[in-house]
Motif scaffolding. Structure first.
Motif, PDB file in Angstrom:
ATOM      1  N   VAL A 197       0.815  -1.205   0.000  1.00 14.45           N
ATOM      2  CA  VAL A 197       0.000   0.000   0.000  1.00 14.45           C
ATOM      3  C   VAL A 197       0.855   1.263   0.000  1.00 14.45           C
ATOM      4  N   CYS A 198       2.096   1.162   0.450  1.00 12.44           N
ATOM      5  CA  CYS A 198       2.966   2.332   0.447  1.00 12.44           C
ATOM      6  C   CYS A 198       3.422   2.705  -0.965  1.00 12.44           C
ATOM      7  N   GLY A 199       3.128   1.865  -1.937  1.00 16.99           N
ATOM      8  CA  GLY A 199       3.400   2.205  -3.312  1.00 16.99           C
ATOM      9  C   GLY A 199       2.382   3.175  -3.904  1.00 16.99           C
ATOM     10  N   LEU A 200       1.288   3.377  -3.183  1.00 16.93           N
ATOM     11  CA  LEU A 200       0.288   4.345  -3.627  1.00 16.93           C
ATOM     12  C   LEU A 200       0.676   5.740  -3.151  1.00 16.93           C
ATOM     13  N   PRO A 201       0.435   6.758  -3.972  1.00 15.87           N
ATOM     14  CA  PRO A 201       0.836   8.117  -3.589  1.00 15.87           C
ATOM     15  C   PRO A 201       0.082   8.627  -2.370  1.00 15.87           C
ATOM     16  N   ARG A 202       0.791   9.337  -1.508  1.00 11.60           N
ATOM     17  CA  ARG A 202       0.238  10.045  -0.351  1.00 11.60           C
ATOM     18  C   ARG A 202      -0.387   9.139   0.697  1.00 11.60           C
ATOM     19  N   VAL A 203      -0.083   7.854   0.668  1.00 11.02           N
ATOM     20  CA  VAL A 203      -0.601   6.958   1.682  1.00 11.02           C
ATOM     21  C   VAL A 203       0.358   6.848   2.853  1.00 11.02           C
TER      22      VAL A 203
END
Length: 205
Positions: free
Chosen positions: A197-203
């Motif tokens: 999920v840390c591959g998604l921006p601004r998460v």
């Protein structure tokens, strides 16, 4: 089942991780490829993929109804069931900020303490959840759902769940009808999503 949980963040930090424009890419969830492919055995297995923001969390101890208004900006829910009967699910919810996600996690934790047992018959039989801290992501709970009768709960859980938070994301994994052996599987799924999920921006930023 009346255990009161007091759980702190395992990694700390309350800085905003704004996810206002973040979307969940197609195929992002761990079970999404299988769900999109459909049942292996027709009329024996069922998959559903939903992007509705109005769904309750897959773990809902107080059976809350209505449209949640908790700052979520994107959501995907995958459910699986079969004729065994057994099933499970995967759910990812992105919030506008880390603070909103923390609040959603606190509410679920409070609901587990507030509604530990839900009577469904006059005799007092029913179903309820109990949870305990889990070292996954920034904070997490391992949840077991048990049938109970006259104040005593079944030894074997009927449902297992993991709810975890990482930055501005909350994700839930559930398993129904497969016993304690399914616990390791959903813990491993939650650990994988913690990194992914840390591959998604601004998460996680």
């Amino acid at each position: 089942m009346a255990t009161v949980l007091v759980i702190g963040s395992l990694m700390g930090g309350t800085s905003a991780a704004h996810a206002g424009t973040t979307e969940i890419p197609k195929g992002f969830l761990l079970t999404e490829r299988a769900a999109a492919a459909g049942p292996v055995i027709a009329d024996e297995e069922w998959w559903e993929i939903s992007n509705s923001l109005s769904r309750q969390l897959a773990l809902n101890p107080c059976r809350t109804k209505g449209k949640p208004r908790d700052g979520r900006v994107a959501m995907r829910t995958i459910t699986y069931s079969n004729s065994a009967p057994s099933g499970g699910g995967e759910q990812l919810v992105l919030y506008r900020s880390t603070r909103s996600t923390q609040a959603a996690f606190r509410k679920l934790r409070a609901d587990l303490a507030r509604c530990p047992r839900r009577a469904t018959t006059k005799s007092g039989s029913g179903f309820g959840y109990v949870g305990k801290p889990l070292r996954v992501g920034d904070e997490a709970l391992s949840v077991a759902g048990h049938f109970h009768k006259r104040g005593k709960r079944d030894r074997e859980p009927a449902e297992l769940g993991i709810v975890a938070r990482r930055g501005a994301a909350l994700f839930v994994y559930t398993d129904v009808g497969n016993g304690l052996g399914a616990g390791r599987k959903i813990v491993n799924q939650a650990k994988k999503m913690t990194k992914k999920v840390c591959g998604l921006p601004r998460v996680c930023g």
